[in-house]
Each structure stands twice: as C-alpha cells, then as structure tokens.
Design a protein around this motif. Structure first.
Motif, PDB file in Angstrom:
ATOM      1  N   GLU A 210       0.780  -1.356  -0.026  1.00  0.00           N
ATOM      2  CA  GLU A 210      -0.014  -0.010   0.077  1.00  0.00           C
ATOM      3  C   GLU A 210       0.800   1.292   0.000  1.00  0.00           C
ATOM      4  O   GLU A 210       0.504   2.412  -0.886  1.00  0.00           O
ATOM      5  CB  GLU A 210      -0.789  -0.113   1.257  1.00  0.00           C
ATOM      6  N   ALA A 211       1.890   1.102   0.830  1.00  0.00           N
ATOM      7  CA  ALA A 211       2.708   2.397   0.917  1.00  0.00           C
ATOM      8  C   ALA A 211       3.796   2.665  -0.322  1.00  0.00           C
ATOM      9  O   ALA A 211       3.756   3.819  -0.661  1.00  0.00           O
ATOM     10  CB  ALA A 211       3.963   2.089   2.012  1.00  0.00           C
ATOM     11  N   MET A 311     -16.538   2.680  -4.024  1.00  0.00           N
ATOM     12  CA  MET A 311     -15.599   1.629  -3.425  1.00  0.00           C
ATOM     13  C   MET A 311     -14.080   2.233  -3.691  1.00  0.00           C
ATOM     14  O   MET A 311     -14.076   2.755  -4.714  1.00  0.00           O
ATOM     15  CB  MET A 311     -15.868   0.469  -4.055  1.00  0.00           C
ATOM     16  N   PHE A 312     -13.479   2.100  -2.579  1.00  0.00           N
ATOM     17  CA  PHE A 312     -12.068   2.645  -2.621  1.00  0.00           C
ATOM     18  C   PHE A 312     -11.998   4.198  -2.974  1.00  0.00           C
ATOM     19  O   PHE A 312     -10.972   4.489  -3.873  1.00  0.00           O
ATOM     20  CB  PHE A 312     -11.025   1.851  -3.499  1.00  0.00           C
ATOM     21  N   ASN A 313     -13.026   4.769  -2.821  1.00  0.00           N
ATOM     22  CA  ASN A 313     -13.133   6.402  -3.039  1.00  0.00           C
ATOM     23  C   ASN A 313     -13.083   6.509  -4.520  1.00  0.00           C
ATOM     24  O   ASN A 313     -12.551   7.594  -5.134  1.00  0.00           O
ATOM     25  CB  ASN A 313     -12.028   7.097  -2.375  1.00  0.00           C
ATOM     26  N   GLY A 314     -13.488   5.625  -5.507  1.00  0.00           N
ATOM     27  CA  GLY A 314     -13.209   5.466  -6.727  1.00  0.00           C
ATOM     28  C   GLY A 314     -12.049   5.363  -7.391  1.00  0.00           C
ATOM     29  O   GLY A 314     -11.869   5.190  -8.701  1.00  0.00           O
ATOM     30  N   TYR A 315     -10.894   4.894  -6.634  1.00  0.00           N
ATOM     31  CA  TYR A 315      -9.618   4.480  -7.154  1.00  0.00           C
ATOM     32  C   TYR A 315      -9.559   2.860  -7.394  1.00  0.00           C
ATOM     33  O   TYR A 315      -8.531   2.470  -7.189  1.00  0.00           O
ATOM     34  CB  TYR A 315      -8.657   5.146  -6.328  1.00  0.00           C
ATOM     35  N   VAL A 319      -5.984   0.267  -7.177  1.00  0.00           N
ATOM     36  CA  VAL A 319      -5.954  -0.334  -5.692  1.00  0.00           C
ATOM     37  C   VAL A 319      -6.457  -1.676  -5.393  1.00  0.00           C
ATOM     38  O   VAL A 319      -6.014  -2.380  -4.501  1.00  0.00           O
ATOM     39  CB  VAL A 319      -5.819   0.789  -4.479  1.00  0.00           C
ATOM     40  N   ALA A 320      -7.559  -1.856  -6.078  1.00  0.00           N
ATOM     41  CA  ALA A 320      -8.369  -3.209  -5.705  1.00  0.00           C
ATOM     42  C   ALA A 320      -7.551  -4.506  -5.690  1.00  0.00           C
ATOM     43  O   ALA A 320      -7.743  -5.286  -4.957  1.00  0.00           O
ATOM     44  CB  ALA A 320      -9.557  -3.508  -6.644  1.00  0.00           C
ATOM     45  N   HIS A 321      -6.440  -4.413  -6.642  1.00  0.00           N
ATOM     46  CA  HIS A 321      -5.663  -5.715  -6.576  1.00  0.00           C
ATOM     47  C   HIS A 321      -4.766  -5.717  -5.528  1.00  0.00           C
ATOM     48  O   HIS A 321      -4.473  -7.025  -5.237  1.00  0.00           O
ATOM     49  CB  HIS A 321      -4.626  -5.537  -7.744  1.00  0.00           C
ATOM     50  N   LEU A 328     -13.253  -7.812   2.917  1.00  0.00           N
ATOM     51  CA  LEU A 328     -13.046  -6.764   3.223  1.00  0.00           C
ATOM     52  C   LEU A 328     -14.121  -6.369   4.400  1.00  0.00           C
ATOM     53  O   LEU A 328     -14.077  -5.183   4.823  1.00  0.00           O
ATOM     54  CB  LEU A 328     -13.271  -5.761   2.162  1.00  0.00           C
ATOM     55  N   ARG A 329     -15.041  -7.280   4.850  1.00  0.00           N
ATOM     56  CA  ARG A 329     -15.795  -6.961   5.959  1.00  0.00           C
ATOM     57  C   ARG A 329     -14.935  -7.423   7.229  1.00  0.00           C
ATOM     58  O   ARG A 329     -15.333  -6.557   8.297  1.00  0.00           O
ATOM     59  CB  ARG A 329     -17.027  -7.821   5.925  1.00  0.00           C
TER      60      ARG A 329
END
Length: 332
Positions: A210-211, A311-315, A319-321, A328-329
């Motif tokens: 993520e970083a 979802m994911f603020n539209g990104y 980033v979904a991968h 995710l719950r």
C-alpha cells in the motif's frame, strides 16, 4: 502515429488545478529564494541525491490530476474550507480547533527519520523538507474522505520514492508512521478532553505494498503553498482511497517493520476502526451508514450536499488488486 491513452484517473487539461493557484506556488518559491535550487547537501544519514539538479530535469512540470472518471463532482474545494475544517486532534477535537490553535506551531527545527528494516537510514531536517517543496513540481488533485469529502490540490511526491532510497529489507512487510509529540505546542496532547482521549503520539500504518502504491503521497504543500500547520505541516501522508484518519499529519518517524504496527484509532475503538480503513460503502460504521458522504464544495459546511460513496473512493482500478481474495468485511 503514436496515440497516448490516458489512465482512467488522469483528467484532461481542462480539469487540472486552476493556473492561478499553480502560479502562486512559483511566486512563493521565488520569494523564498528556492527557484533554481541545486543539489541538496548530504550528511552521512541523508540519501537525497535523487533530488539533485540533474534529477530535477525529469520532474513533471504541470499539475497532475488523479480523480476517478466516475466522479461527477470534480469541483475543487475552496482553499478557505480546506484550511479551516480539519480533524487534527493534537490541536483539539472540534473541526475549528486546529486553525484556531495551531497558528503558533513551530516546524523549524524539524526532523523526519526513516529507519527500521532498511539498508539506509534517512534523516530529513526542516531545510531538506523546504527544498523538497522547492524542487517538487507535481501537484496532485485528489479526492479525500473523512466524515465528509474534499477535492484538494496536494503538492507532494510518492512515498515509494522515499522508501526506495531507504532500501527496505526483504523482511519489511509494513510501514509505521508517527506524529510529533509536543504537548507544549499541541493543546490536544496536553488535555485528553481536548484531544479526544487519544494516547499520543498518534501512530498509523500501511502494508508495504500500500505504501509503495503510486497514489500514496508525502504531501509538503497544498494549493501551491507550503502546508499550513492545521493541515499537517511540514509533511504528512495522503492515502486517497482510505478514510482520512489514515493520512497521518506532522510526521517525525517512518519505520519499516516485519509485523503489523499498532494504529491510534484501532487502539481507541477496534470495533469501529480497523487497520485497513478502506473507503467501503458496503461496510457501515457501527454508529452510521457509510453509503453516502457529504461533499464540501462551494456551499456552506453544513450544506446537505450528499453523494454516493464509491468503493475505494473511486480508485479501485489502481488499488483493488491489493486486496484480492481478502474479506473486506473482516479486514475493515
């Protein structure tokens, strides 16, 4: 003929930050005496050669925009609202406390240390951070979500650039961040009532993948200006696909670890704030729905300007991968 196809999150020239905003930054740098700055001086603990004069020639010299194409309200939030409506509990729990209580906050001297499971320990001081602002030519226009959402033109650089120079060891799996602890300057740290009952210093963390994502930024300015204290001066994190509390402010420490680090809001209320904090309209906060958000644009701060949360603020494309196969719950 070569045809360049833009990424889904890159907008056209008509969508970028207003030129007058960008030019304000150039005027500011000229007044500060940093235009044309050369290589940074190095000390044994510094690894800043990637900001040398020669490297500067490869920098992007036009503002960039990173907004999802699906975002129908790509209206830049007025600067006056971005700098006056903040969550920064070190200066108080009310949204107006940071701007009222942070104006005497001293960021010079400053020291940001990148350490832990790395080959090269890096220490940046105030002069280094100021020169980073002077040399950095990128303006990122991003959506950010807390209990509300804003579109902000950040001035910054990718965190991955900094991590690459520190050379993480193969054992490094997480990146931990820490905010300055200075109760004399930060009234929220001196009073648990003002500071929301938080045990300071404020800490946050990301997985290393993520970083290293290109959308994860170290911001040193906004609206073409250096960061105001209430917005996290002199340097802060911006992670636009996560809720705002992940984007830790006024950072003094970045540590690479082999284990998941503690994070402030997860320690304070684990049932409400998970480690990941990805924007997810399908997972409600225990006390309210997250299916919609209040977009702050040109109306009043209390205006009922609500839009559907993405979802994911539209990104998601970018980033979904990172979360493929994860529940995710459970990993909220």
């Amino acid at each position: 003929m070569r045809i360049k196809i833009p990424k889904s999150w890159q907008l056209t020239a008509n969508d970028v930050t207003d030129e007058s905003v960008y030019r304000q930054r150039r005027t500011l740098l000229k007044n500060m005496g940093f235009l044309g700055a050369g290589a940074l001086m190095s000390t044994p603990a510094h690894s800043l050669d990637w900001f040398s004069k020669s490297a500067k020639k490869t920098f992007i010299t036009e503002p960039l925009t990173y907004l999802p194409q699906s975002d129908k309200q790509q209206i830049l939030t007025p600067e006056s609202k971005v700098i006056s409506h903040n969550n920064f509990y070190e200066f108080g729990a009310s949204k107006s406390d940071p701007v009222n209580n942070a104006q005497s906050f001293q960021t010079n001297p400053w020291q940001l240390t990148i350490s832990g499971q790395v080959e090269n320990k890096i220490i940046l001081d105030y002069d280094d951070l100021t020169r980073l602002f002077a040399l950095e030519e990128r303006i990122y226009r991003l959506r950010c979500v807390e209990a509300w959402s804003m579109v902000i033109p950040w001035v910054g650089f990718q965190l991955s650039t900094l991590l690459a120079k520190a050379k993480p060891l193969s054992s490094a799996k997480y990146v931990a961040f820490e905010t300055l602890e200075d109760p004399e300057q930060m009234p929220g740290q001196a009073s648990r009532r003002l500071g929301g009952g938080i045990n300071y210093p404020y800490v946050e963390g990301l997985r290393i993948d993520e970083a290293e994502n290109p959308l994860t930024l170290m911001a040193v300015g906004l609206y073409g200006k250096t960061l105001p204290p209430q917005n996290g001066a002199p340097i802060r994190l911006v992670v636009p696909w996560k809720y705002g509390f992940k984007s830790i402010k006024s950072i003094v420490g970045i540590t690479l670890l082999d284990k998941q680090p503690p994070t402030t809001w997860n320690q304070l209320a684990a049932n409400e704030y998970g480690f990941y904090a990805n924007v997810n309209p399908g997972v409600d906060h225990p006390r309210w729905s997250q299916a919609s958000e209040r977009r702050i644009t040109t109306g009043g701060l209390l205006a009922r300007n609500r839009i559907d949360t993405q979802m994911f603020n539209g990104y998601g494309e970018q980033v979904a991968h990172l979360y493929k196969g994860m529940d995710l719950r459970a990993n909220y």
